[in-house]
Motif scaffolding. Structure first.
Motif, PDB file in Angstrom:
ATOM      1  N   LYS A   1     -10.448  -5.976  19.533  1.00  0.00           N
ATOM      2  CA  LYS A   1     -10.068  -4.643  20.106  1.00  0.00           C
ATOM      3  C   LYS A   1     -10.572  -3.302  19.219  1.00  0.00           C
ATOM      4  O   LYS A   1     -10.413  -2.413  19.333  1.00  0.00           O
ATOM      5  N   LYS A   2     -10.881  -4.110  17.658  1.00  0.00           N
ATOM      6  CA  LYS A   2     -10.806  -3.024  16.516  1.00  0.00           C
ATOM      7  C   LYS A   2      -9.600  -2.172  16.317  1.00  0.00           C
ATOM      8  O   LYS A   2      -9.785  -1.063  15.899  1.00  0.00           O
ATOM      9  N   MET A   3      -8.409  -2.904  16.668  1.00  0.00           N
ATOM     10  CA  MET A   3      -7.242  -2.205  16.251  1.00  0.00           C
ATOM     11  C   MET A   3      -6.396  -3.088  15.333  1.00  0.00           C
ATOM     12  O   MET A   3      -4.987  -2.863  15.303  1.00  0.00           O
ATOM     13  N   LEU A   4      -6.949  -3.622  14.354  1.00  0.00           N
ATOM     14  CA  LEU A   4      -6.297  -4.584  13.610  1.00  0.00           C
ATOM     15  C   LEU A   4      -5.450  -3.712  12.716  1.00  0.00           C
ATOM     16  O   LEU A   4      -4.258  -4.118  12.264  1.00  0.00           O
ATOM     17  N   LYS A   5      -5.705  -2.605  12.296  1.00  0.00           N
ATOM     18  CA  LYS A   5      -4.810  -1.663  11.534  1.00  0.00           C
ATOM     19  C   LYS A   5      -3.481  -1.464  11.982  1.00  0.00           C
ATOM     20  O   LYS A   5      -2.669  -1.215  11.117  1.00  0.00           O
ATOM     21  N   GLU A   6      -3.439  -1.735  13.329  1.00  0.00           N
ATOM     22  CA  GLU A   6      -2.230  -1.305  13.994  1.00  0.00           C
ATOM     23  C   GLU A   6      -1.147  -2.356  13.386  1.00  0.00           C
ATOM     24  O   GLU A   6       0.325  -2.181  13.735  1.00  0.00           O
ATOM     25  N   ILE A   7      -1.489  -3.547  13.080  1.00  0.00           N
ATOM     26  CA  ILE A   7      -0.557  -4.563  12.969  1.00  0.00           C
ATOM     27  C   ILE A   7      -0.677  -4.941  11.362  1.00  0.00           C
ATOM     28  O   ILE A   7       0.265  -5.868  10.983  1.00  0.00           O
ATOM     29  N   ILE A   8      -1.470  -4.353  10.611  1.00  0.00           N
ATOM     30  CA  ILE A   8      -1.348  -4.666   9.231  1.00  0.00           C
ATOM     31  C   ILE A   8      -0.276  -4.081   8.681  1.00  0.00           C
ATOM     32  O   ILE A   8       0.421  -2.991   8.754  1.00  0.00           O
ATOM     33  N   HIS A   9       0.353  -4.775   7.370  1.00  0.00           N
ATOM     34  CA  HIS A   9       1.595  -4.300   6.900  1.00  0.00           C
ATOM     35  C   HIS A   9       1.372  -2.914   6.193  1.00  0.00           C
ATOM     36  O   HIS A   9       0.489  -2.525   5.632  1.00  0.00           O
ATOM     37  N   PRO A  10       2.340  -1.891   6.670  1.00  0.00           N
ATOM     38  CA  PRO A  10       1.997  -0.553   6.303  1.00  0.00           C
ATOM     39  C   PRO A  10       1.856  -0.443   4.805  1.00  0.00           C
ATOM     40  O   PRO A  10       1.212   0.557   4.383  1.00  0.00           O
ATOM     41  N   ALA A  11       2.728  -1.122   3.923  1.00  0.00           N
ATOM     42  CA  ALA A  11       2.723  -1.017   2.448  1.00  0.00           C
ATOM     43  C   ALA A  11       1.248  -1.415   1.968  1.00  0.00           C
ATOM     44  O   ALA A  11       0.934  -1.077   0.693  1.00  0.00           O
ATOM     45  N   LEU A  12       0.475  -2.246   2.773  1.00  0.00           N
ATOM     46  CA  LEU A  12      -0.604  -2.333   2.207  1.00  0.00           C
ATOM     47  C   LEU A  12      -1.868  -1.556   2.510  1.00  0.00           C
ATOM     48  O   LEU A  12      -3.083  -1.633   2.011  1.00  0.00           O
ATOM     49  N   LEU A  13      -2.005  -0.698   3.417  1.00  0.00           N
ATOM     50  CA  LEU A  13      -2.999   0.023   4.077  1.00  0.00           C
ATOM     51  C   LEU A  13      -3.727   0.960   2.992  1.00  0.00           C
ATOM     52  O   LEU A  13      -4.804   1.152   3.025  1.00  0.00           O
ATOM     53  N   ASN A  14      -2.546   1.459   2.278  1.00  0.00           N
ATOM     54  CA  ASN A  14      -3.391   2.418   1.200  1.00  0.00           C
ATOM     55  C   ASN A  14      -3.633   1.760  -0.087  1.00  0.00           C
ATOM     56  O   ASN A  14      -4.144   2.546  -1.090  1.00  0.00           O
ATOM     57  N   GLN A  15      -3.397   0.515  -0.047  1.00  0.00           N
ATOM     58  CA  GLN A  15      -3.575  -0.378  -1.519  1.00  0.00           C
ATOM     59  C   GLN A  15      -5.354  -0.874  -1.319  1.00  0.00           C
ATOM     60  O   GLN A  15      -5.878  -1.185  -2.405  1.00  0.00           O
ATOM     61  N   MET A  16      -5.745  -1.376  -0.006  1.00  0.00           N
ATOM     62  CA  MET A  16      -6.957  -2.166   0.062  1.00  0.00           C
ATOM     63  C   MET A  16      -8.212  -1.239   0.333  1.00  0.00           C
ATOM     64  O   MET A  16      -7.991   0.015   0.878  1.00  0.00           O
ATOM     65  N   SER A  17      -9.217  -1.666  -0.055  1.00  0.00           N
ATOM     66  CA  SER A  17     -10.512  -1.073   0.007  1.00  0.00           C
ATOM     67  C   SER A  17     -10.913  -1.526   1.374  1.00  0.00           C
ATOM     68  O   SER A  17     -10.826  -2.590   1.912  1.00  0.00           O
ATOM     69  N   PRO A  18     -11.725  -0.493   1.919  1.00  0.00           N
ATOM     70  CA  PRO A  18     -12.150  -0.744   3.531  1.00  0.00           C
ATOM     71  C   PRO A  18     -13.098  -2.199   3.283  1.00  0.00           C
ATOM     72  O   PRO A  18     -13.023  -2.877   4.450  1.00  0.00           O
ATOM     73  N   HIS A  19     -13.877  -2.266   2.590  1.00  0.00           N
ATOM     74  CA  HIS A  19     -14.841  -3.415   2.477  1.00  0.00           C
ATOM     75  C   HIS A  19     -14.171  -4.716   2.285  1.00  0.00           C
ATOM     76  O   HIS A  19     -14.354  -5.860   2.715  1.00  0.00           O
ATOM     77  N   SER A  20     -13.037  -4.722   1.200  1.00  0.00           N
ATOM     78  CA  SER A  20     -12.396  -6.068   1.038  1.00  0.00           C
ATOM     79  C   SER A  20     -11.483  -6.433   2.336  1.00  0.00           C
ATOM     80  O   SER A  20     -11.384  -7.474   2.868  1.00  0.00           O
TER      81      SER A  20
END
Length: 339
Positions: free
Chosen positions: A249-268
């Motif tokens: 559903k292209k909603m994966l970011k909703e369940i990603i650990h919040p502390a990681l969202l600002n660390q990861m590059s979109p491509h990785s």
């Protein structure tokens, strides 16, 4: 009674040595509970050197544990890889059965750190690559002449050393298979821990090395989402179907650990999530091979490191822009208010 299996004779350790190493299995030395019994930390003299060890003591009440004990000894005696625990020896004496390995879990198991905001995205990626390399070694290494299907991949059997390097353990139900037959189904009941078990086992009535791929895919999503594969009292008890739904559903970011969202590059994140989804989605034939998984996860690390480098360079550029402004401000103040 001591075993007389010649192949393992060089690995035998007297019971007295294990008792001395663990202070007679003192409660203070208990560091965990494995599937076969309690695990003790200790210090053992071996070849003139004092080494730190983990001693898994088979619970005598564990039905069928003897077969699992010898399976683990047999597997570890042949396996040599930087991301797999190293066997020191075993004890089979006076009704005691003990597996002794080097002490690898200085940072515990991966399961203990899934939700920790201190475990960075970079560290998580490197842990994933290490486990993937261990699986590639198990599935494809030609030096042994056979492959190994682990069948117990989960965040509890992935130990973390002092450098956060993963060490795969838990070989009690592993299966040896000819390298040219790793794709063939081996008849088996569903084996493993709830939340990680390949759903294709029930459909095909057996396992292949792709059953390990499924379990590893669940671990990949555990690492990404910072939650366990199975949460009994949660509305979404099983992580795998939730992850599949969110990804599609292209909603994966909703369940990603919040502390990681600002660390990861979109491509990785894109590379990583595609690999994880491939491991758990659909039929076995659609699952990525272990070697491809290693290659893709290494690309995810490279992409993330490039992203971090770009961020660092941008930060330096911003500082370089600020410095002249600050200099001219100071110069104007001195001009207006000479000493």
């Amino acid at each position: 009674m001591t075993t007389t299996i010649p192949k393992f004779a060089h690995l035998q350790i007297p019971l007295e040595d294990v008792l001395n190493a663990t202070n007679n299995f003192a409660d203070d030395n208990i560091i965990g509970r494995g599937g076969l019994g309690l695990v003790y930390k200790g210090h053992l003299q071996r070849s003139g050197e004092l080494i730190t060890i983990s001693a898994l003591r088979l619970d005598r009440r564990h039905s069928g544990g003897v077969v699992e004990f010898w399976t683990e000894v047999s597997m570890l005696s042949d396996l040599k890889h930087p991301n797999i625990v190293s066997i020191v020896g075993f004890c089979d004496d006076k009704h005691e059965k003990i597996i002794v390995t080097t002490y690898e879990a200085k940072n515990g198991s991966l399961k203990e750190h899934l939700s920790s905001p201190k475990l960075t995205w970079t560290q998580r990626l490197k842990i994933c690559v290490g486990v993937a390399r261990a699986l590639s070694y198990l599935h494809y290494d030609e030096g042994r002449g056979y492959g190994v299907i682990h069948l117990n991949i989960n965040s509890s059997t992935i130990l973390l050393d002092e450098n956060w390097e993963p060490k795969l353990s838990g070989f009690k139900v592993s299966i040896k298979q000819s390298l040219n037959r790793m794709y063939q189904v081996i008849l088996s009941e569903p084996i493993g821990t709830i939340g990680y078990v390949d759903p294709e086992i029930e459909k095909t009535k057996g396992v292949t090395y792709k059953s390990d791929i499924y379990s590893f895919g669940v671990v990949l999503f555990e690492i990404l989402c910072g939650r366990k594969a199975f949460v009994p009292n949660d509305a979404n008890r099983l992580l795998a179907p939730l992850a599949i739904h969110q990804y599609e559903k292209k909603m994966l970011k909703e369940i990603i650990h919040p502390a990681l969202l600002n660390q990861m590059s979109p491509h990785s994140l894109e590379i990583y999530s595609k690999v994880a989804y491939s491991c758990i989605n659909g039929e076995r034939t659609n699952r990525m091979d272990t070697n491809n998984i290693v290659n893709e996860l290494e690309k995810a690390i490279e992409s993330h490191e490039d992203f971090q480098l770009q961020q660092a360079e941008q930060q330096v550029q911003r500082l370089n822009l600020v410095r002249p402004v600050f200099f001219y401000f100071c110069f104007d103040v001195i001009t207006l208010f000479p000493v």
